[in-house]
Design an enzyme around this catalytic site. Structure first.
Site: not given
Ligand code: 0RA
Length: 642
Positions: A433, A506, A508, A510
């Site tokens: 990403e 990640d 997180d 997103d």
């Protein structure tokens, strides 16, 4: 206990029967793992549900006891307590509990199961229990009988008191034998039981099923399932998390001789079909004659209607079944006396007669429904026409990608940094990403066998997007070309360019979003890839902490706890790593990409597919459950908006 004089050949047969079950439990309950354990539960509940189906019972109580037992109580007629006509020295209760397949021999319920693992009888449960107690309220009395390990009777059936005013019913409490279920234990999974009970409640209109988990540390709140709308409620529940095409849920039923069919249906605005079929309350996951009859007549009825109302012109092609079924949620429930369960998992209904009944019922009654609901009917036809157009466009789009032949490297996407090895068995593709993390990955990789494809932004939600639109999306196009084996029905596992496809995003929100989207994409469009175990998720560490000059990475909470136990003074010195971008390229390489140090999570299709099915069938709009599923399986993105 049977006295010695009357102890004869039949008693010996009984003992041998239960002995056989203990010798080969798998033959009777499939396995001695968790599935087998839960099969015991199903077997006991089935008997009570049979009473409900026969119209004698409207409530079933299920309790998981604090001591590991499972109690199933119904308000049916109660198992007969008189001496059994064939086993003269035994009560009906004892026969039902200790003779294999004795359940229906009293001429009771007309819907007895046969074949496969279904309806092996509650005596099997007895044989595989460490202890079992049956209580029967009948003729104003409460009767009780107890069995020890392996189904050995401890005394005969005794009257222990009065039945509460006029009550009739049966209560079976059993404690699964830990010796039999030694591999995975005897602990029931509440969620599994709840899912099964909810389906029973949907399939038996008006039947109230209660569940209480009294085990220490569990959710003790009583759950109640009762659906006066039956399978119509089932469809409503399934579509609750989707946007339905119209408010109404359609319904029809038909019966003849000793069989009946029942159908509830509604379309939603999504693109997948969800037809769930059942025979005598048992899921037929592999379909069968009832589904065949339904699909054929559905296609026929909609085409006839569309032509008759001039929504489809004479010159137009007929709508295909798949066009019509796009976005359809339907429950087919059939009941018949001698169901034939066939197929790999005994999940396919083989009775030809039910196909004919289902086909006739659908042609006639769905036809009527369309006439009576012109607004809805028009919406269904319009949706199918759209689907047909999309199907043609998709074929053209696929042919276009095929002509470009992504195979030889000529058509490789510009963003791909490929590896030098051409031996797919040893190569890996990292899908990363963002461009900056992509840059680090390119530096950190081993160029021999590790390729990197940075993906930017959010790829399309494949649950919603159609394949033709999807292929126009740059990210998807790059992905398909890089993998090099086509897409959808054209996907060819033999052509993949890398044996490990590793998603690196990640930790997180997103990151989890994009992981979910990618997994859904692979699951829907390259399923064989997931099936073969070629898809992985990289696991960047969650925490870092400095010890002296050295930085230590800890992959998860468990690792952190372990570290803290050894270094209690470091409690406040943790960095929580949020992004791949927070690591420099060396760190990324060492912690997440280097095969000798990294942890990869392999994605299994069983997990994803079963969970996907279970989610859509049972969870409806239960957001909590849905979230849990997303975090553990990451293959369903319906609640995410793009
Ligand atoms: C045999 C015959 C009859 C009922 C049952 C069995 C029966 C078994 C179970 C097991 C759990 N709950 C049950 N409820 C009933 C018919 C009895 C009659 O004709 O009165």
């Amino acid at each position: 206990m049977a006295d010695l004089d009357s102890y004869g050949a039949k008693d010996i047969q009984v003992l041998e029967g239960l002995e056989a079950v203990r010798k080969r439990p798998g033959m009777y309950i499939g396995s001695t793992g968790l599935n087998g354990l839960h099969h015991l539960f199903v077997e006991v509940v089935d008997n009570s549900v049979d009473e409900a189906m026969a119209g004698h019972c409207d409530r079933i109580d299920v309790t998981l006891l604090a001591d590991g037992g499972c109690r199933v109580s119904d308000n049916g007629r109660g198992i007969p307590v008189d001496p059994h006509p064939k086993y003269k020295n035994k009560s009906g209760v004892e026969v039902v509990l200790s003779v294999l397949h004795a359940g229906g021999k009293f001429g009771g319920s007309g819907y007895k199961m046969s074949g496969g693992l279904h309806g092996v009888g509650v005596s099997v449960v007895n044989a595989l229990s460490q202890r079992l107690v049956v209580e029967v309220d009948r003729d104003g009395q409460r009767h009780r009988m107890e069995f020890a390990k392996g189904g050995r009777p401890q005394g005969g059936l005794e009257v222990v008191g009065k039945a509460p005013r006029g009550r009739t019913g049966t209560t079976v409490t059993f404690w699964p034998d830990a010796e039999v279920f030694s591999s995975e234990g005897t602990e029931f999974r509440a969620q599994t039981l709840l899912e099964k009970l909810q389906v029973y409640a949907f399939l038996n209109k008006g039947l109230e099923i209660r569940f209480t988990d009294e085990r220490p540390g569990r959710d003790a709140e009583r759950k109640v399932f009762k659906y006066n709308g039956g399978i119509e409620d089932f469809v409503r529940h399934l579509n609750a998390s989707k946007e339905s095409l119209f408010k109404r849920v359609g319904y029809y039923s038909a019966a003849e001789q000793s069989q009946e069919v029942e159908v509830a249906f509604q379309w939603n605005t999504a693109y997948y079909e969800a037809i769930h079929s059942f025979a005598n309350g048992i899921a037929t996951n592999e379909g069968g004659m009832h589904e065949e009859g339904f699909k054929k007549a559905l296609t026929n009825a909609i085409n006839n209607y569309a032509k008759a109302k001039n929504l489809l012109k004479e010159k137009d092609d007929r709508l295909l079944g798949e066009d019509i079924r796009e976005g359809l949620t339907a429950i087919l429930s059939v009941r018949l006396t001698d169901p034939q369960f066939e197929g790999q998992t005994k999940g396919k209904l083989g009775n030809v007669s039910i196909r004919s009944l289902m086909e006739r019922a659908t042609n006639e009654k769905l036809g009527d429904w369309l006439e009576e609901h012109p607004t809805e009917a028009r919406q269904v036809v319009q949706k199918a026409i759209h689907a047909a157009r999309a199907r043609v466009a998709a074929r053209q789009a696929r042919e276009a990608t095929r002509r470009k032949s992504p195979l030889e490297g000529a058509g490789l996407p510009g963003k791909l940094t490929d590896c030098s090895s051409r031996n797919a068995r040893e190569t890996e593709l990292f899908i990363v990403e963002g461009d900056s993390a992509g840059g680090s990955a390119i530096k950190a990789r081993n160029p021999m066998y590790q390729a990197v494809l940075p993906i930017r932004g959010k790829i399309l939600n494949v649950e919603r997007a159609r394949i033709d639109r999807m292929l126009k999306n740059n990210e998807v196009e790059a992905l398909v070309k890089a993998v090099g084996a086509g897409i959808g029905d054209d996907f060819d596992l033999g052509k993949i360019r890398y044996h490990k496809i590793i998603l690196m995003a990640d930790a997180d929100v997103d990151g989890s979003h994009i992981r979910t989207l990618l997994l859904t994409f692979f699951f829907r469009q390259m399923e064989p890839l997931v099936e073969a175990g070629n898809v992985y998720i990289a696991q960047p560490p969650l925490f870092s902490v400095e010890v002296g000059k050295e930085k230590i990475y800890l992959k998860d909470e468990v690792a952190r706890e372990r570290f803290l136990a050894e270094h209690p003074d470091k409690r406040f010195e943790f960095g929580r790593l949020k992004g791949l971008g927070e690591m420099d390229w060396q760190e990324l390489g060492e912690t997440t990409m280097d095969p000798t140090r990294r942890t990869l999570l392999q994605i299994s299709v069983e997990q994803a597919a079963i969970a996907d099915e279970v989610t859509s069938v049972l969870m409806g709009n239960d957001v909590e459950l849905r979230k849990n599923f997303i975090t553990s399986n990451a293959s369903d993105v319906r609640f995410l908006d793009i």
